[in-house]
Design an enzyme around this catalytic site. Structure first.
Site, mmCIF file in Angstrom:
data_model
loop_
_atom_site.group_PDB
_atom_site.id
_atom_site.type_symbol
_atom_site.label_atom_id
_atom_site.label_comp_id
_atom_site.label_asym_id
_atom_site.label_seq_id
_atom_site.Cartn_x
_atom_site.Cartn_y
_atom_site.Cartn_z
ATOM 1 N N CYS A 116 0.812 -1.231 0.000
ATOM 2 C CA CYS A 116 0.000 0.000 0.000
ATOM 3 C C CYS A 116 0.842 1.276 0.000
ATOM 4 C CB CYS A 116 -0.958 0.004 1.182
ATOM 5 S SG CYS A 116 -2.097 -1.389 1.157
ATOM 6 N N HIS A 243 -3.011 7.398 2.933
ATOM 7 C CA HIS A 243 -3.459 6.101 2.427
ATOM 8 C C HIS A 243 -4.842 5.824 3.009
ATOM 9 C CE1 HIS A 243 -3.837 2.034 1.339
ATOM 10 N NE2 HIS A 243 -3.520 1.529 2.512
ATOM 11 N N ASN A 273 -10.054 0.212 0.721
ATOM 12 C CA ASN A 273 -8.601 0.293 0.596
ATOM 13 C C ASN A 273 -8.194 -0.266 -0.777
ATOM 14 O OD1 ASN A 273 -5.841 -0.102 0.740
ATOM 15 N ND2 ASN A 273 -5.867 -0.998 2.807
HETATM 16 N N1 COA Z 1 -18.034 -7.962 10.741
HETATM 17 C C1 COA Z 1 -18.403 -8.229 12.001
HETATM 18 N N2 COA Z 1 -17.543 -8.622 12.946
HETATM 19 C C2 COA Z 1 -16.248 -8.735 12.597
HETATM 20 C C3 COA Z 1 -15.797 -8.459 11.300
HETATM 21 C C4 COA Z 1 -16.750 -8.065 10.356
HETATM 22 N N3 COA Z 1 -16.437 -7.759 9.086
HETATM 23 N N4 COA Z 1 -14.467 -8.644 11.249
HETATM 24 C C5 COA Z 1 -14.081 -9.007 12.479
HETATM 25 N N5 COA Z 1 -15.170 -9.075 13.292
HETATM 26 C C6 COA Z 1 -15.213 -9.422 14.708
HETATM 27 C C7 COA Z 1 -14.033 -10.247 15.152
HETATM 28 O O1 COA Z 1 -14.267 -11.621 14.898
HETATM 29 C C8 COA Z 1 -13.984 -9.937 16.633
HETATM 30 O O2 COA Z 1 -14.940 -10.740 17.276
HETATM 31 P P1 COA Z 1 -14.634 -11.350 18.738
HETATM 32 O O3 COA Z 1 -14.440 -10.171 19.628
HETATM 33 O O4 COA Z 1 -15.868 -12.142 19.007
HETATM 34 O O5 COA Z 1 -13.398 -12.151 18.558
HETATM 35 C C9 COA Z 1 -14.469 -8.496 16.724
HETATM 36 O O6 COA Z 1 -15.138 -8.227 15.486
HETATM 37 C C10 COA Z 1 -13.345 -7.489 16.908
HETATM 38 O O7 COA Z 1 -12.333 -7.817 15.988
HETATM 39 P P2 COA Z 1 -11.020 -6.970 15.883
HETATM 40 O O8 COA Z 1 -10.167 -7.528 14.783
HETATM 41 O O9 COA Z 1 -10.392 -6.810 17.227
HETATM 42 O O10 COA Z 1 -11.649 -5.570 15.444
HETATM 43 P P3 COA Z 1 -10.977 -4.172 15.265
HETATM 44 O O11 COA Z 1 -11.697 -3.154 16.060
HETATM 45 O O12 COA Z 1 -9.477 -4.234 15.414
HETATM 46 O O13 COA Z 1 -11.294 -3.868 13.734
HETATM 47 C C11 COA Z 1 -10.165 -3.925 11.623
HETATM 48 C C12 COA Z 1 -10.807 -4.730 12.754
HETATM 49 C C13 COA Z 1 -9.604 -4.905 10.617
HETATM 50 C C14 COA Z 1 -11.255 -3.082 10.983
HETATM 51 C C15 COA Z 1 -9.062 -3.006 12.193
HETATM 52 O O14 COA Z 1 -8.237 -3.749 13.081
HETATM 53 C C16 COA Z 1 -8.225 -2.396 11.132
HETATM 54 O O15 COA Z 1 -8.701 -1.655 10.283
HETATM 55 N N6 COA Z 1 -6.911 -2.662 11.158
HETATM 56 C C17 COA Z 1 -6.006 -2.129 10.159
HETATM 57 C C18 COA Z 1 -6.116 -2.967 8.922
HETATM 58 C C19 COA Z 1 -5.549 -2.275 7.723
HETATM 59 O O16 COA Z 1 -5.596 -1.091 7.602
HETATM 60 N N7 COA Z 1 -5.032 -3.078 6.798
HETATM 61 C C20 COA Z 1 -4.522 -2.594 5.579
HETATM 62 C C21 COA Z 1 -3.128 -2.152 5.730
HETATM 63 S S1 COA Z 1 -2.529 -1.368 4.287
#
Ligand code: COA
Length: 316
Positions: A116, A243, A273
Site C-alpha cells: 500500500c 493512504h 482500501n
Molecule cells: N463484521 C463483524 N464482525 C467482525 C468483522 C466483520 N467484518 N471482522 C471481524 N469481526 C469481529 C471479530 O471476529 C472480533 O470478534 P470477537 O471479539 O468475538 O473475537 C471483533 O469483530 C473485533 O475484531 P477486531 O479484529 O479486534 O476488530 P478491530 O476493532 O481491530 O477492527 C479492523 C478490525 C480490521 C477493521 C481493524 O483492526 C483495522 O482496520 N486494522 C487495520 C487494517 C488495515 O488497515 N489493513 C490494511 C493495511 S494497508
C-alpha cells in the site's frame, strides 16, 4: 550540477463501475453495514470485471493523467507501476501499460511492490531517475485488483479492500510547482502482520489490530520526519492525502498533527482500501474537487505490508 526541479504535471484515475456495498457483503458473510462503517469508515468498494485487469485500469488512469498534463504518450520515457496484484508475474504490468497507451519502446518500464506504500515508493524512485537528468517524463501509476486476492469467506479482511488505479505524470517543473521531499521506510520484522503467501489460491492474511497500531505509529514517524526536515509545521499543509485504509487511522494522524479532519482528503467511504492505487486515486479526486490549489503544499503519507511506510511533500 544541481538536479532539475521535478513536478507533478497531471493526474488521472480509474475506478471500475461495479459497486459492492456493505449491505451486499452482509449477504455473503456474517457482518453488517454498521460494523464495517463504524470500524473502518467504508460504505462500499469497486470491483473490477474480468476484462478490467490491473494493466487495463492502470492504462485508463494513465491516459487521463497524460491529457491532464498535456504530455503525449511518446514523450514518456519511464513507466513505473506500483502494484501487488500484477496481471502476470512477468512481464511487468508497466510493459503492458506501455503498449496499451502507445508509449515509445524507448521508455523504461518496471513494476514496484511496496504494497500500500507503493505509490510513494514509485514517486520517489521516478523522481530520483528524472532528477538524474537521464529521463524527462515519467508515468507513476498505482493500480490494484485486490478483489482477486481477497478471501471472500474471511469477514475480517474481505470488507476492507477494493479495486482501482491512479496515475501522475512527472516532468520538468513549469512554474513553482515541484516535488519537495520524500522519505521511505520499512520494518521488515513485521512481515507476518499482513501478507499473501504463494499457493494454489493466494489470499490476504492480516492481523488487523496489530497492523492498526503499527500503522498509526509509522505514519506519525513519517510525517514528523518529513515536516522537520523541510522546516514546515503541520498548519502549513493545505491538504493531507493519506493512504485510505481506515478512517480511524486517519483520525489518529489528524489528532497527532493537531489538524482538523477537514484538512485531510478522505474518499475511502466509496472505495475502501485500494492499496497502491489509494493515494493517486484520492489525489486526482482532490484536485478535481478543487481541494488542491496552485501554491498549496500537500502531504502524502502511506503504510502497507512489509511493513513499508513513507511520506512525500508536493508543492502545486
Ligand atoms: N463484521 C463483524 N464482525 C467482525 C468483522 C466483520 N467484518 N471482522 C471481524 N469481526 C469481529 C471479530 O471476529 C472480533 O470478534 P470477537 O471479539 O468475538 O473475537 C471483533 O469483530 C473485533 O475484531 P477486531 O479484529 O479486534 O476488530 P478491530 O476493532 O481491530 O477492527 C479492523 C478490525 C480490521 C477493521 C481493524 O483492526 C483495522 O482496520 N486494522 C487495520 C487494517 C488495515 O488497515 N489493513 C490494511 C493495511 S494497508
Amino acid at each position: 550540477m544541481s538536479s532539475p526541479a521535478i513536478a507533478i504535471l497531471g493526474t488521472g484515475a480509474y475506478a471500475p463501475a461495479k459497486v459492492l456495498t456493505n449491505a451486499e457483503l452482509a449477504q455473503r458473510v456474517d457482518t453488517s453495514d454498521e460494523w464495517i462503517f463504524t470500524r473502518t469508515g467504508i460504505r462500499e468498494r469497486r470491483i473490477a470485471a474480468a476484462h478490467e485487469t490491473t494493466s487495463e485500469m492502470a492504462a485508463a488512469a494513465a491516459r487521463t493523467a497524460l491529457a491532464d498534463a498535456g504530455v503525449s504518450a511518446d514523450e514518456i520515457d519511464l513507466i513505473i507501476v506500483a502494484t501487488a496484484t500484477p496481471d502476470m508475474l512477468m512481464p511487468a504490468t508497466a510493459c503492458l501499460v506501455q503498449s496499451k497507451i502507445g508509449a515509445t519502446t524507448r521508455s523504461a518500464c518496471f513494476d514496484l511492490n511496496a504494497a500500500c506504500s507503493g505509490f510513494i515508493y514509485a514517486l520517489d524512485t521516478a523522481w530520483a531517475m528524472l532528477g538524474s537528468g537521464r529521463y524527462r517524463h515519467a508515468l507513476v501509476i498505482g493500480a490494484e485488483k485486490f478483489s482477486g486476492i481477497v478471501d471472500w469467506q474471511d469477514r475480517s479482511t474481505c470488507v476492507l479492500f477494493g479495486d482501482g488505479a491512479g496515475a501522475v505524470v512527472l516532468g520538468p517543473a513549469r512554474g513553482t510547482a515541484r516535488l519537495l521531499g520524500a522519505r521511505l521506510y520499512a520494518e521488515g520484522g513485521n512481515t507476518d502482520l499482513l501478507c499473501v503467501r504463494p499457493g494454489a489460491k493466494p489470499v490476504i492474511e492480516m492481523k488487523g489490530r496489530e497492523v492498526f497500531k503499527v500503522a498509526v505509529r509509522e505514519m506519525e514517524d513519517a510525517v514528523r520526519d518529513i515536516l522537520e526536515q523541510h522546516h514546515l509545521s503541520a498548519h502549513q499543509i493545505a491538504c493531507v492525502i493519506p493512504h485510505q485504509a481506515n478512517r480511524r487511522i486517519i483520525e489518529a494522524i489528524a489528532q497527532y498533527l493537531e489538524l482538523p479532519l477537514d484538512r485531510f482528503f478522505v474518499n475511502l467511504e466509496r472505495y475502501g482500501n485500494t492499496s497502491a492505487a489509494s493515494i493517486p486515486l484520492a489525489l486526482d479526486e482532490a484536485r478535481r474537487a478543487g481541494r488542491i490549489r496552485a501554491g498549496d503544499t500537500t502531504l502524502l503519507v502511506a503504510f502497507g505490508a512489509g511493513l513499508t511506510y513513507g511520506a512525500a511533500l508536493v508543492r502545486w
